[in-house]
Design an enzyme around this catalytic site. Structure first.
Site, PDB file in Angstrom:
ATOM      1  N   LYS A  11      64.600   8.906  -5.296  1.00 24.86           N
ATOM      2  CA  LYS A  11      63.263   8.320  -5.443  1.00 24.86           C
ATOM      3  C   LYS A  11      63.402   6.809  -5.557  1.00 24.86           C
ATOM      4  O   LYS A  11      64.288   6.305  -6.249  1.00 24.86           O
ATOM      5  CB  LYS A  11      62.602   8.871  -6.708  1.00 24.86           C
ATOM      6  CG  LYS A  11      61.086   8.882  -6.660  1.00 24.86           C
ATOM      7  CD  LYS A  11      60.558   9.880  -5.665  1.00 24.86           C
ATOM      8  CE  LYS A  11      59.211  10.451  -6.068  1.00 24.86           C
ATOM      9  NZ  LYS A  11      58.810  11.534  -5.152  1.00 24.86           N
ATOM     10  N   THR A  59      62.951  14.990  -5.240  1.00 24.45           N
ATOM     11  CA  THR A  59      62.819  13.578  -5.612  1.00 24.45           C
ATOM     12  C   THR A  59      61.784  13.429  -6.724  1.00 24.45           C
ATOM     13  O   THR A  59      61.845  12.487  -7.516  1.00 24.45           O
ATOM     14  CB  THR A  59      62.439  12.696  -4.396  1.00 24.45           C
ATOM     15  OG1 THR A  59      61.124  12.990  -3.991  1.00 24.45           O
ATOM     16  CG2 THR A  59      63.413  12.879  -3.250  1.00 24.45           C
ATOM     17  N   ARG A 178      67.096 -36.329   1.064  1.00 22.18           N
ATOM     18  CA  ARG A 178      66.201 -35.321   1.635  1.00 22.18           C
ATOM     19  C   ARG A 178      65.708 -34.425   0.525  1.00 22.18           C
ATOM     20  O   ARG A 178      66.195 -34.471  -0.603  1.00 22.18           O
ATOM     21  CB  ARG A 178      66.943 -34.487   2.693  1.00 22.18           C
ATOM     22  CG  ARG A 178      68.068 -33.648   2.107  1.00 22.18           C
ATOM     23  CD  ARG A 178      68.686 -32.691   3.110  1.00 22.18           C
ATOM     24  NE  ARG A 178      69.756 -31.913   2.499  1.00 22.18           N
ATOM     25  CZ  ARG A 178      70.384 -30.924   3.106  1.00 22.18           C
ATOM     26  NH1 ARG A 178      70.086 -30.591   4.338  1.00 22.18           N
ATOM     27  NH2 ARG A 178      71.331 -30.252   2.472  1.00 22.18           N
ATOM     28  N   GLN A 234      76.190 -25.656   1.337  1.00 23.59           N
ATOM     29  CA  GLN A 234      77.482 -24.987   1.264  1.00 23.59           C
ATOM     30  C   GLN A 234      78.293 -25.470   0.060  1.00 23.59           C
ATOM     31  O   GLN A 234      78.814 -24.656  -0.726  1.00 23.59           O
ATOM     32  CB  GLN A 234      78.288 -25.254   2.553  1.00 23.59           C
ATOM     33  CG  GLN A 234      77.846 -24.473   3.761  1.00 23.59           C
ATOM     34  CD  GLN A 234      76.756 -25.148   4.592  1.00 23.59           C
ATOM     35  OE1 GLN A 234      75.988 -25.973   4.096  1.00 23.59           O
ATOM     36  NE2 GLN A 234      76.666 -24.791   5.864  1.00 23.59           N
ATOM     37  N   HIS A 262      63.282 -25.953   4.793  1.00 27.74           N
ATOM     38  CA  HIS A 262      63.199 -27.335   5.260  1.00 27.74           C
ATOM     39  C   HIS A 262      61.839 -27.972   4.962  1.00 27.74           C
ATOM     40  O   HIS A 262      60.793 -27.351   5.146  1.00 27.74           O
ATOM     41  CB  HIS A 262      63.449 -27.390   6.775  1.00 27.74           C
ATOM     42  CG  HIS A 262      64.766 -26.784   7.172  1.00 27.74           C
ATOM     43  ND1 HIS A 262      65.969 -27.250   6.712  1.00 27.74           N
ATOM     44  CD2 HIS A 262      65.051 -25.734   7.986  1.00 27.74           C
ATOM     45  CE1 HIS A 262      66.951 -26.522   7.218  1.00 27.74           C
ATOM     46  NE2 HIS A 262      66.418 -25.583   7.999  1.00 27.74           N
TER      47      HIS A 262
END
Ligand SMILES: O=c1[nH]c(=O)c2[nH]c(=O)[nH]c2[nH]1
Length: 302
Positions: A11, A59, A178, A234, A262
């Site tokens: 479930k 279930t 940025r 990164q 972005h």
């Protein structure tokens, strides 16, 4: 001839909210709102291949079990409840050989009223959730991980992206300033050798290890994001992983999966205006998607 290669069932989206009342002051309460999935594997092949339903634990029963066990057991932290549920299904049904439990804890935060944190009023102060995944096998093998997901962050400066590979397909301009924004999705896998057995999950829960690990992941993620002048998603995510491994001894490895959401500078030169890094538009898509998993270096034996 066809044959059944793999199967699992159970479930999903079983929801509850549990209230914990303080022993000495029942008005003082905590809440845990959860969405639970339990999937069973085992000796169920005939239900697929011979239309024989006899081994199927419905279930609906799985759902009832989750709710009854939530009422009768401690569900804090969710790693403890995942361990309890998986042991329950293995112990109760001899033909179940494996259980996968996935619990999402939704965020409710107490807030201040008249300068004091209110005893039983909560606000939703973010869409971020905590998740735990436990896979438990009858032979005792287990795999436990937890996740912090959907924590949206943005910094308006202190991030750049330069010195990347440039080729005849490159249009991106380098920048030392940025907007950096992402939805944090961080998973930490626990070291099952260090934990030992599923029974020790209860002990670690009593010692507060799971809550502390979540707090450390949250603090490291937010601190690194704010304090580091990020050269790239990164590099920043790698540093977050490495900080977590430094202070969380029960963590085996850490994975981040981060969209780079972005924000693009409007070009207002047609109006004779310099943008000066102040007016951006949020790009709905596409987005970057950057993932890494960082583990501990294995020390060579002398
Ligand atoms: O931090 C970043 N990593 C990338 O891989 C990348 N690619 C890109 O276009 N912008 C960025 N930013």
């Amino acid at each position: 001839m066809a044959y059944l290669q793999d199967s699992t069932y159970g479930k999903d989206n079983v929801k509850f909210l549990k209230v914990k009342k303080d022993k000495f002051n029942p008005e003082k309460q905590e809440v845990l709102e959860a969405t639970v999935r339990v999937l069973l594997t085992g000796n169920f092949d005939v239900s697929y291949t011979k239309a024989d339903n006899s081994p199927i634990v419905p279930t609906d029963t799985v759902k009832n079990t989750i709710l009854v066990e939530a009422r009768t057991n401690d569900v804090w932290p969710i790693e403890r409840f995942a361990a309890h549920l998986s042991e329950h299904f293995i112990n109760k049904y001899s033909h179940v050989s494996g259980v996968d439990v996935h619990i999402t804890q939704h965020k409710w935060t107490k807030y201040e009223v008249n300068g004091k944190i209110h005893d039983h009023s909560f606000k939703k102060d973010g869409e971020d959730v905590k998740i735990t995944d436990l896979s438990f096998k009858r032979n005792g093998d287990f795999k436990l991980s937890s996740t912090l997901k959907d924590l949206t962050v943005l910094k308006s400066t202190g991030s750049g992206f330069v010195n990347y590979n440039v080729c005849d397909y490159t249009t991106l301009a380098p920048t030392n300033d940025r907007i950096l924004s992402t939805d944090i999705d961080c998973t930490w896998n626990f070291d099952n050798k260090k934990i030992g057995s599923i029974k020790n999950i209860y002990k670690l829960a009593d010692q507060g290890i799971f809550d502390q690990t979540l707090s450390k992941v949250l603090k490291i993620t937010l601190d690194r994001f704010a304090l580091e002048n990020s050269p790239s998603v990164q590099a920043t995510m790698y540093n977050m992983c490495s900080d977590i491994l430094d202070v969380c001894p029960y963590v085996y490895n850490v994975t981040y999966s981060l969209p780079n959401k972005h924000y693009i500078l409007f070009d207002l030169s047609w109006k004779g205006l310099d943008n000066d890094n102040v007016l951006f538009y949020p790009a709905a898509n596409p987005n970057g998607l950057i993932k890494c998993t960082v583990g501990r270096e294995i020390k060579a034996k002398l």
